[in-house]
Write an enzyme that holds these catalytic residues in place. Structure first.
Site, PDB file in Angstrom:
ATOM      1  N   SER A  95      41.380  22.173  33.946  1.00 46.13           N
ATOM      2  CA  SER A  95      40.952  23.044  32.855  1.00 46.13           C
ATOM      3  C   SER A  95      41.726  22.711  31.591  1.00 46.13           C
ATOM      4  O   SER A  95      42.892  22.292  31.648  1.00 46.13           O
ATOM      5  CB  SER A  95      41.246  24.490  33.257  1.00 46.13           C
ATOM      6  OG  SER A  95      41.128  25.331  32.146  1.00 46.13           O
ATOM      7  N   TYR A 145      47.230  31.113  36.298  1.00 44.38           N
ATOM      8  CA  TYR A 145      46.020  30.335  36.595  1.00 44.38           C
ATOM      9  C   TYR A 145      46.182  28.898  36.087  1.00 44.38           C
ATOM     10  O   TYR A 145      45.935  27.928  36.808  1.00 44.38           O
ATOM     11  CB  TYR A 145      44.798  31.006  35.936  1.00 44.38           C
ATOM     12  CG  TYR A 145      43.592  30.108  35.853  1.00 44.38           C
ATOM     13  CD1 TYR A 145      42.891  29.756  37.005  1.00 44.38           C
ATOM     14  CD2 TYR A 145      43.158  29.590  34.632  1.00 44.38           C
ATOM     15  CE1 TYR A 145      41.784  28.912  36.939  1.00 44.38           C
ATOM     16  CE2 TYR A 145      42.059  28.756  34.552  1.00 44.38           C
ATOM     17  CZ  TYR A 145      41.375  28.419  35.705  1.00 44.38           C
ATOM     18  OH  TYR A 145      40.290  27.577  35.636  1.00 44.38           O
ATOM     19  N   LYS A 175      46.489  24.990  38.068  1.00 46.64           N
ATOM     20  CA  LYS A 175      45.739  23.757  37.761  1.00 46.64           C
ATOM     21  C   LYS A 175      46.703  22.587  37.557  1.00 46.64           C
ATOM     22  O   LYS A 175      46.487  21.487  38.064  1.00 46.64           O
ATOM     23  CB  LYS A 175      44.880  23.958  36.505  1.00 46.64           C
ATOM     24  CG  LYS A 175      43.754  24.951  36.689  1.00 46.64           C
ATOM     25  CD  LYS A 175      42.742  24.420  37.682  1.00 46.64           C
ATOM     26  CE  LYS A 175      41.647  25.417  38.004  1.00 46.64           C
ATOM     27  NZ  LYS A 175      40.835  25.022  39.142  1.00 46.64           N
TER      28      LYS A 175
HETATM   29  P1  NAD Z   1      33.208  30.314  40.417  1.00 42.05           P
HETATM   30  O1  NAD Z   1      34.087  31.462  40.748  1.00 42.05           O
HETATM   31  O2  NAD Z   1      31.776  30.603  40.064  1.00 42.05           O
HETATM   32  O3  NAD Z   1      33.215  29.243  41.613  1.00 42.05           O
HETATM   33  C1  NAD Z   1      34.335  29.035  42.430  1.00 42.05           C
HETATM   34  C2  NAD Z   1      33.858  29.138  43.874  1.00 42.05           C
HETATM   35  O4  NAD Z   1      34.968  28.931  44.743  1.00 42.05           O
HETATM   36  C3  NAD Z   1      33.259  30.498  44.227  1.00 42.05           C
HETATM   37  O5  NAD Z   1      31.975  30.310  44.791  1.00 42.05           O
HETATM   38  C4  NAD Z   1      34.251  31.101  45.236  1.00 42.05           C
HETATM   39  O6  NAD Z   1      33.579  31.905  46.199  1.00 42.05           O
HETATM   40  C5  NAD Z   1      34.885  29.859  45.826  1.00 42.05           C
HETATM   41  N1  NAD Z   1      36.247  30.038  46.344  1.00 42.05           N
HETATM   42  C6  NAD Z   1      37.329  30.580  45.731  1.00 42.05           C
HETATM   43  N2  NAD Z   1      38.397  30.536  46.533  1.00 42.05           N
HETATM   44  C7  NAD Z   1      38.003  29.949  47.684  1.00 42.05           C
HETATM   45  C8  NAD Z   1      38.655  29.629  48.907  1.00 42.05           C
HETATM   46  N3  NAD Z   1      39.934  29.933  49.120  1.00 42.05           N
HETATM   47  N4  NAD Z   1      37.931  29.022  49.878  1.00 42.05           N
HETATM   48  C9  NAD Z   1      36.636  28.727  49.709  1.00 42.05           C
HETATM   49  N5  NAD Z   1      35.956  29.017  48.571  1.00 42.05           N
HETATM   50  C10 NAD Z   1      36.644  29.622  47.585  1.00 42.05           C
HETATM   51  O7  NAD Z   1      33.901  29.504  39.228  1.00 42.05           O
HETATM   52  P2  NAD Z   1      33.352  28.314  38.323  1.00 42.05           P
HETATM   53  O8  NAD Z   1      33.250  28.811  36.936  1.00 42.05           O
HETATM   54  O9  NAD Z   1      32.187  27.672  38.951  1.00 42.05           O
HETATM   55  O10 NAD Z   1      34.617  27.335  38.377  1.00 42.05           O
HETATM   56  C11 NAD Z   1      34.700  26.253  39.267  1.00 42.05           C
HETATM   57  C12 NAD Z   1      36.041  25.573  39.085  1.00 42.05           C
HETATM   58  O11 NAD Z   1      36.165  25.142  37.730  1.00 42.05           O
HETATM   59  C13 NAD Z   1      37.238  26.471  39.363  1.00 42.05           C
HETATM   60  O12 NAD Z   1      38.242  25.715  40.005  1.00 42.05           O
HETATM   61  C14 NAD Z   1      37.684  26.884  37.970  1.00 42.05           C
HETATM   62  O13 NAD Z   1      39.051  27.183  37.941  1.00 42.05           O
HETATM   63  C15 NAD Z   1      37.377  25.628  37.184  1.00 42.05           C
HETATM   64  N6  NAD Z   1      37.179  25.902  35.739  1.00 42.05           N
HETATM   65  C16 NAD Z   1      36.266  26.844  35.339  1.00 42.05           C
HETATM   66  C17 NAD Z   1      36.125  27.113  33.974  1.00 42.05           C
HETATM   67  C18 NAD Z   1      35.153  28.161  33.503  1.00 42.05           C
HETATM   68  O14 NAD Z   1      35.289  28.630  32.382  1.00 42.05           O
HETATM   69  N7  NAD Z   1      34.146  28.552  34.299  1.00 42.05           N
HETATM   70  C19 NAD Z   1      36.904  26.436  33.017  1.00 42.05           C
HETATM   71  C20 NAD Z   1      37.802  25.472  33.468  1.00 42.05           C
HETATM   72  C21 NAD Z   1      37.936  25.212  34.839  1.00 42.05           C
HETATM   73  N1  UFG Z   2      36.295  36.675  23.232  1.00 42.61           N
HETATM   74  C1  UFG Z   2      35.943  37.824  22.565  1.00 42.61           C
HETATM   75  N2  UFG Z   2      35.410  38.858  23.286  1.00 42.61           N
HETATM   76  C2  UFG Z   2      35.204  38.777  24.633  1.00 42.61           C
HETATM   77  C3  UFG Z   2      35.571  37.594  25.302  1.00 42.61           C
HETATM   78  C4  UFG Z   2      36.123  36.568  24.580  1.00 42.61           C
HETATM   79  O1  UFG Z   2      36.119  37.935  21.348  1.00 42.61           O
HETATM   80  O2  UFG Z   2      34.712  39.767  25.224  1.00 42.61           O
HETATM   81  C5  UFG Z   2      36.831  35.526  22.462  1.00 42.61           C
HETATM   82  C6  UFG Z   2      38.227  35.091  22.871  1.00 42.61           C
HETATM   83  O3  UFG Z   2      39.196  35.824  22.172  1.00 42.61           O
HETATM   84  C7  UFG Z   2      38.194  33.605  22.507  1.00 42.61           C
HETATM   85  C8  UFG Z   2      36.724  33.210  22.728  1.00 42.61           C
HETATM   86  O4  UFG Z   2      35.992  34.424  22.714  1.00 42.61           O
HETATM   87  O5  UFG Z   2      38.470  33.436  21.140  1.00 42.61           O
HETATM   88  C9  UFG Z   2      36.500  32.511  24.065  1.00 42.61           C
HETATM   89  O6  UFG Z   2      37.031  33.308  25.128  1.00 42.61           O
HETATM   90  P1  UFG Z   2      36.668  33.030  26.653  1.00 42.61           P
HETATM   91  O7  UFG Z   2      37.325  34.106  27.444  1.00 42.61           O
HETATM   92  O8  UFG Z   2      35.188  32.854  26.799  1.00 42.61           O
HETATM   93  O9  UFG Z   2      37.302  31.609  26.942  1.00 42.61           O
HETATM   94  P2  UFG Z   2      38.827  31.116  26.870  1.00 42.61           P
HETATM   95  O10 UFG Z   2      38.852  29.970  25.920  1.00 42.61           O
HETATM   96  O11 UFG Z   2      39.750  32.232  26.634  1.00 42.61           O
HETATM   97  O12 UFG Z   2      39.082  30.603  28.374  1.00 42.61           O
HETATM   98  C10 UFG Z   2      38.109  29.888  29.121  1.00 42.61           C
HETATM   99  C11 UFG Z   2      38.310  30.188  30.611  1.00 42.61           C
HETATM  100  C12 UFG Z   2      39.555  29.544  31.115  1.00 42.61           C
HETATM  101  C13 UFG Z   2      39.553  28.092  30.789  1.00 42.61           C
HETATM  102  C14 UFG Z   2      39.404  27.893  29.308  1.00 42.61           C
HETATM  103  C15 UFG Z   2      39.336  26.432  29.007  1.00 42.61           C
HETATM  104  O13 UFG Z   2      38.392  31.579  30.836  1.00 42.61           O
HETATM  105  O14 UFG Z   2      39.592  29.652  32.516  1.00 42.61           O
HETATM  106  O15 UFG Z   2      38.198  28.526  28.863  1.00 42.61           O
HETATM  107  O16 UFG Z   2      39.406  26.241  27.632  1.00 42.61           O
HETATM  108  F1  UFG Z   2      40.696  27.525  31.187  1.00 42.61           F
END
Ligand code: NAD
Ligand code: UFG
Length: 337
Positions: free
Chosen positions: A125, A149, A153
């Site tokens: 991430s 978190y 990572k």
């Molecule tokens: P998500 O929660 O939709 O998907 C993660 C999946 O992993 C879920 O289906 C959950 O049930 C499963 N899971 C969690 N712990 C587990 C365990 N111990 N055993 C088996 N399954 C398990 O999240 P996502 O948005 O699809 O994210 C996928 C990956 O990408 C994650 O590792 C997350 O940290 C990373 N990531 C997400 C974002 C974002 O903004 N969505 C940004 C950066 C990185």
């Molecule tokens: N924000 C609002 N109102 C809300 C939610 C968010 O104003 O209800 C703003 C935040 O302050 C920020 C922007 O919208 O300025 C984006 O916020 P997000 O929560 O959508 O995303 P972040 O950048 O904070 O974080 C996300 C994921 C992290 C990941 C990261 C990678 O939550 O897990 O992107 O850049 F690591």
């Protein structure tokens, strides 16, 4: 590379990536404990792709369950999405986050080693960069997460680097996602957060569809053009394709490499509100509240390395992200049950 284990494949990014894998003729085995997802996602993955997958409801921490999956299939690579991802929750419950994400990954890597599966794509991430000194952020920037978190990572990245040193046959691609948004263009699959969404776009979409009264904008006094936070939003389908590019790269070996997956373009919260109003035809009521603790002003990627070495580039723009998100949200206001 033919048979791929996808951990967390029922989740938001995992399910969209599994569609792309199946369409590209990979054989896919999904492992997920369904703690943040629904089996309905996998049914839709199969409907959309017209292909079948194998699914195991299993927890990463359950070593015997992992072993029986590795015994039943000969994997060429693992794409490792499974993990907990809520930043705020990780501050409240660090032990649960470290245990699930780090111990879970260690269990997975240890079973991979036992069964001689040494190729992995890992969901890292942009949060590993913390508050960057400058933007756009490239892969050489300092790594200093600001929450548990993010630390999980970075620790998992480090474990994979150390594993490659110990056994050079291990190859890992660390994909540092910026802000994944949008949904499958069919409108059949998208993000389905449990409880109130933590992230901007799913929250905005739930306001537009009438599930929530208004958006709270966390601060308009940042040092940005309109005072609201700036991020690099990337369409989840583009992100999904980045994983196929990573698998192609893994085939060439190469050890451990990190890549930013972003568009290289930042948009402010206000710009996102306007773009979503345009895509949905709905007015989004909002009020500005205090900054959210731990937030930064600006973060967007330098995606040059992924373009150069993975031959991957984000193709979809802001309008498509919003239109696809709205198609999904308006078709399924309650998400997946
Ligand atoms: P998500 O929660 O939709 O998907 C993660 C999946 O992993 C879920 O289906 C959950 O049930 C499963 N899971 C969690 N712990 C587990 C365990 N111990 N055993 C088996 N399954 C398990 O999240 P996502 O948005 O699809 O994210 C996928 C990956 O990408 C994650 O590792 C997350 O940290 C990373 N990531 C997400 C974002 C974002 O903004 N969505 C940004 C950066 C990185
Ligand atoms: N924000 C609002 N109102 C809300 C939610 C968010 O104003 O209800 C703003 C935040 O302050 C920020 C922007 O919208 O300025 C984006 O916020 P997000 O929560 O959508 O995303 P972040 O950048 O904070 O974080 C996300 C994921 C992290 C990941 C990261 C990678 O939550 O897990 O992107 O850049 F690591």
């Amino acid at each position: 590379m033919k048979t791929i284990l996808v951990t967390g494949g029922a989740g938001y990014i995992g399910s969209l990536t599994t569609i792309e894998l199946l369409i590209a003729n990979y054989e896919v085995v999904v492992l997920d404990n369904l703690s943040n997802s629904s089996p309905e996602a996998l049914r839709r993955v199969q409907n959309i792709s017209g292909e079948e997958l194998a699914f195991y409801k299993a927890d990463l921490l359950d070593r015997p369950a992992l072993e029986s999956i590795f015994k039943a299939h000969k994997f060429d690579a693992v794409i490792h999405f499974a993990g907990l991802k809520a930043v705020g929750e990780s501050v409240q419950e660090p032990v649960r986050y470290y245990h699930n994400n780090v111990t879970g990954s260690l269990t997975l890597f240890s079973v991979m080693a036992e069964y001689e599966v040494r190729n992995i794509v890992f969901s890292s991430s942009a949060t590993v960069y913390g508050d960057p000194d400058s933007v756009p952020v490239n892969e050489e920037a300092s790594l200093r997460p600001t929450n548990p978190y993010g630390w999980t990572k970075l620790m998992i990245e480090q474990i994979l680097r150390d594993q490659h040193v110990a056994d050079p046959d291990w190859n890992a691609i660390l994909l540092r996602y910026f802000n994944p948004v949008g949904a499958h263009p069919s409108g059949e699959l998208g993000e389905s957060p449990r409880g109130a969404p933590n992230n901007l776009m799913p929250y905005l979409a739930q306001v537009a569809v009438g599930r929530r009264p208004n958006l709270q904008i966390y601060g308009n006094d940042y040092d940005t053009p309109d005072g609201t936070g700036v991020r690099d939003y990337i369409h989840v389908s583009d992100l999904a394709k980045g994983h196929l590019a990573a698998l192609r790269r893994l085939k060439q070996g190469g050890g451990v490499e990190a890549f930013n997956l972003g568009t290289g373009r930042g948009y402010s919260v206000m710009e996102m509100v306007k773009a979503f109003e345009k895509a949905s035809g709905k007015e989004i009521p909002y009020n500005v509240v205090a900054r959210r603790s731990g937030d930064i002003a600006t973060s967007f990627a330098d995606p040059t390395k992924a373009h150069r070495d993975l031959n991957w580039e984000a193709e979809k723009g802001l309008d498509e992200m919003c239109v696809d998100l709205w198609r999904w949200q308006s078709k399924y206001p309650e998400g997946l049950q």
